[in-house]
Write a protein that holds these residues in place. Sequence first.
Motif, PDB file in Angstrom:
ATOM      1  N   ALA A   1     -22.480 -21.160   0.571  1.00 17.22           N
ATOM      2  CA  ALA A   1     -22.870 -19.816   0.485  1.00 17.22           C
ATOM      3  C   ALA A   1     -23.300 -19.313  -1.040  1.00 17.22           C
ATOM      4  CB  ALA A   1     -21.701 -18.933   0.770  1.00 17.22           C
ATOM      5  N   ALA A   2     -22.980 -20.170  -1.956  1.00 16.67           N
ATOM      6  CA  ALA A   2     -23.559 -19.721  -3.306  1.00 16.67           C
ATOM      7  C   ALA A   2     -24.973 -19.749  -3.432  1.00 16.67           C
ATOM      8  CB  ALA A   2     -22.823 -20.757  -4.168  1.00 16.67           C
ATOM      9  N   GLN A   3     -25.698 -20.684  -2.550  1.00 13.61           N
ATOM     10  CA  GLN A   3     -27.016 -20.973  -2.571  1.00 13.61           C
ATOM     11  C   GLN A   3     -27.727 -19.648  -2.038  1.00 13.61           C
ATOM     12  OE1 GLN A   3     -26.428 -25.182  -1.041  1.00 13.61           O
ATOM     13  NE2 GLN A   3     -28.419 -25.250  -1.800  1.00 13.61           N
ATOM     14  N   VAL A   4     -27.016 -18.754  -1.315  1.00 15.41           N
ATOM     15  CA  VAL A   4     -27.912 -17.717  -0.354  1.00 15.41           C
ATOM     16  C   VAL A   4     -27.901 -16.409  -1.152  1.00 15.41           C
ATOM     17  CG1 VAL A   4     -27.842 -16.447   1.642  1.00 15.41           C
ATOM     18  CG2 VAL A   4     -26.806 -18.660   1.778  1.00 15.41           C
ATOM     19  N   THR A   5     -29.058 -15.781  -1.252  1.00 11.83           N
ATOM     20  CA  THR A   5     -29.294 -14.600  -1.741  1.00 11.83           C
ATOM     21  C   THR A   5     -29.941 -13.718  -0.801  1.00 11.83           C
ATOM     22  OG1 THR A   5     -30.093 -15.531  -3.870  1.00 11.83           O
ATOM     23  CG2 THR A   5     -30.341 -13.218  -3.619  1.00 11.83           C
TER      24      THR A   5
ATOM     25  N   SER B   1     -31.668 -21.461  -1.945  1.00 15.44           N
ATOM     26  CA  SER B   1     -32.288 -22.039  -3.204  1.00 15.44           C
ATOM     27  C   SER B   1     -30.919 -22.980  -3.884  1.00 15.44           C
ATOM     28  CB  SER B   1     -32.477 -21.261  -4.235  1.00 15.44           C
ATOM     29  OG  SER B   1     -31.419 -20.348  -4.884  1.00 15.44           O
ATOM     30  N   SER B   2     -31.224 -23.300  -5.025  1.00 14.62           N
ATOM     31  CA  SER B   2     -30.002 -23.984  -5.653  1.00 14.62           C
ATOM     32  C   SER B   2     -29.068 -22.878  -5.895  1.00 14.62           C
ATOM     33  CB  SER B   2     -30.637 -24.704  -7.108  1.00 14.62           C
ATOM     34  OG  SER B   2     -31.021 -23.658  -7.962  1.00 14.62           O
ATOM     35  N   PRO B   3     -27.700 -23.330  -6.230  1.00 19.56           N
ATOM     36  CA  PRO B   3     -26.921 -22.086  -6.759  1.00 19.56           C
ATOM     37  C   PRO B   3     -27.180 -21.432  -8.209  1.00 19.56           C
ATOM     38  CG  PRO B   3     -25.578 -24.139  -5.982  1.00 19.56           C
ATOM     39  CD  PRO B   3     -27.053 -24.303  -6.201  1.00 19.56           C
ATOM     40  N   ALA B   4     -27.827 -22.174  -8.890  1.00 19.90           N
ATOM     41  CA  ALA B   4     -28.242 -21.542 -10.227  1.00 19.90           C
ATOM     42  C   ALA B   4     -29.499 -20.544 -10.192  1.00 19.90           C
ATOM     43  CB  ALA B   4     -28.778 -22.954 -11.160  1.00 19.90           C
ATOM     44  N   ILE B   5     -30.268 -20.852  -9.242  1.00 20.78           N
ATOM     45  CA  ILE B   5     -31.344 -19.978  -9.078  1.00 20.78           C
ATOM     46  C   ILE B   5     -30.834 -18.585  -8.386  1.00 20.78           C
ATOM     47  CG2 ILE B   5     -33.597 -19.368  -7.744  1.00 20.78           C
ATOM     48  CD1 ILE B   5     -34.166 -22.261  -8.271  1.00 20.78           C
ATOM     49  N   ALA B   6     -29.915 -18.878  -7.415  1.00 17.08           N
ATOM     50  CA  ALA B   6     -29.295 -17.853  -6.804  1.00 17.08           C
ATOM     51  C   ALA B   6     -28.372 -16.931  -7.550  1.00 17.08           C
ATOM     52  CB  ALA B   6     -28.329 -18.258  -5.686  1.00 17.08           C
ATOM     53  N   ASP B   7     -27.667 -17.475  -8.713  1.00 18.53           N
ATOM     54  CA  ASP B   7     -27.003 -16.779  -9.557  1.00 18.53           C
ATOM     55  C   ASP B   7     -28.012 -16.124 -10.472  1.00 18.53           C
ATOM     56  OD1 ASP B   7     -24.745 -16.347 -11.436  1.00 18.53           O
ATOM     57  OD2 ASP B   7     -26.126 -17.413 -12.845  1.00 18.53           O
ATOM     58  N   VAL B   8     -29.048 -16.232 -10.792  1.00 21.03           N
ATOM     59  CA  VAL B   8     -29.828 -15.501 -11.714  1.00 21.03           C
ATOM     60  C   VAL B   8     -30.511 -14.522 -10.772  1.00 21.03           C
ATOM     61  CG1 VAL B   8     -32.447 -15.735 -12.591  1.00 21.03           C
ATOM     62  CG2 VAL B   8     -30.933 -17.508 -13.328  1.00 21.03           C
TER      63      VAL B   8
END
Length: 369
Positions: free
Chosen positions: A89-93, A244-251
Amino acid sequence: MTCDFLTLAQPGVQKLSPYVPGKPVDELARELGLDPAGIVKLASNENPLGPSDKVLAAIRAELDELTRYPDGNGFTLKAALASRYAVDAAQVTLGNGSNDILELVARAYLAPGLNAVFSDYAFAVYPIATQAVGAQGKIVPARDYGHDLDAMLAAIDDDTRVVFIANPNNPTGTWFGPEALETFLAKVPESVLVVLDEAYIEYAEGDELPDGLDYLARYPNLLVSRTFSKAYGLASLRVGYAISSPAIADVLNRVRQPFNVNSLALAAACAALADSDYLAESRRLNDAGMQQLEDGLRALRLGWIPSKGNFIAVDFGRDTAAINQALLREGVIVRPMAGYRMPNFLRVSIGLPRENARFLEALAKVLSA
């Protein structure tokens, strides 16, 4: 008023023209004094099936809570998407339509002095989102109205931060296969974010198109953008998503508005995602409608660009402004493509069988006048 507020806007915004959507039915009815019930709209790539019963039931269940803010994190929908596609779920925006995802990417990764690469004849929001934040858009000439991925690779430079590619592409309907995508992703620098816009991916079946999600584990600079507006029939509710990757989703979540997807849209999207029968019927109707339009266009001796979307770009071999106006007078709304530098084309969405027939009849009448 003595102040020119246009000159106070950011330079990129000053030069923008507003996005022009497909003409609404009510607007055409007012302009020409037509009966709205007799107008056929095939301009905006909408799903002609209408919402499913399961979606309507999910919306009704939410109506008593309209005084409450929606879940700003979209937990239930993210969990459903994560389960469906075997991601975290951390990969979803979540976005207010997939357009919102494109805007989030531009706000997060583009700025003056940087650039984004995209194809000619690609979705109009790519240059709008890029220019609005003051970045440069590098438009790569198309190949047969589709993406020239080799040329797009060559256009990447040290200032490139984003590459937008669409498969299938709107407004042309063109597509590329798994081998082309694999080769492209393998050569893109890891510091460049590749946005793979798959707004129409659900209309493809089997191995017709590569599934962008299959490449995420190997390419951490890849973001796959999708929407519930097309095959799932929720265009009015505006709900899209990126994986996406969790890092991109976080941004992206750092610049995302906290309540960008409303409660009705969240509930409807969850119901739509689980409604496999509706999605199958959408595909079946689209395949049949595409064949109906191709047969009709062939009978009229017109050409078109082969399409994997829910629309077809028709080639008239001449400027279509007068043809479009004549169709409007017949109560048929399609999409002129002069804004995409394709003045000889009209884009026609796939409708119900009777709507497709109505378009073909009106077109035959217009062309014989």
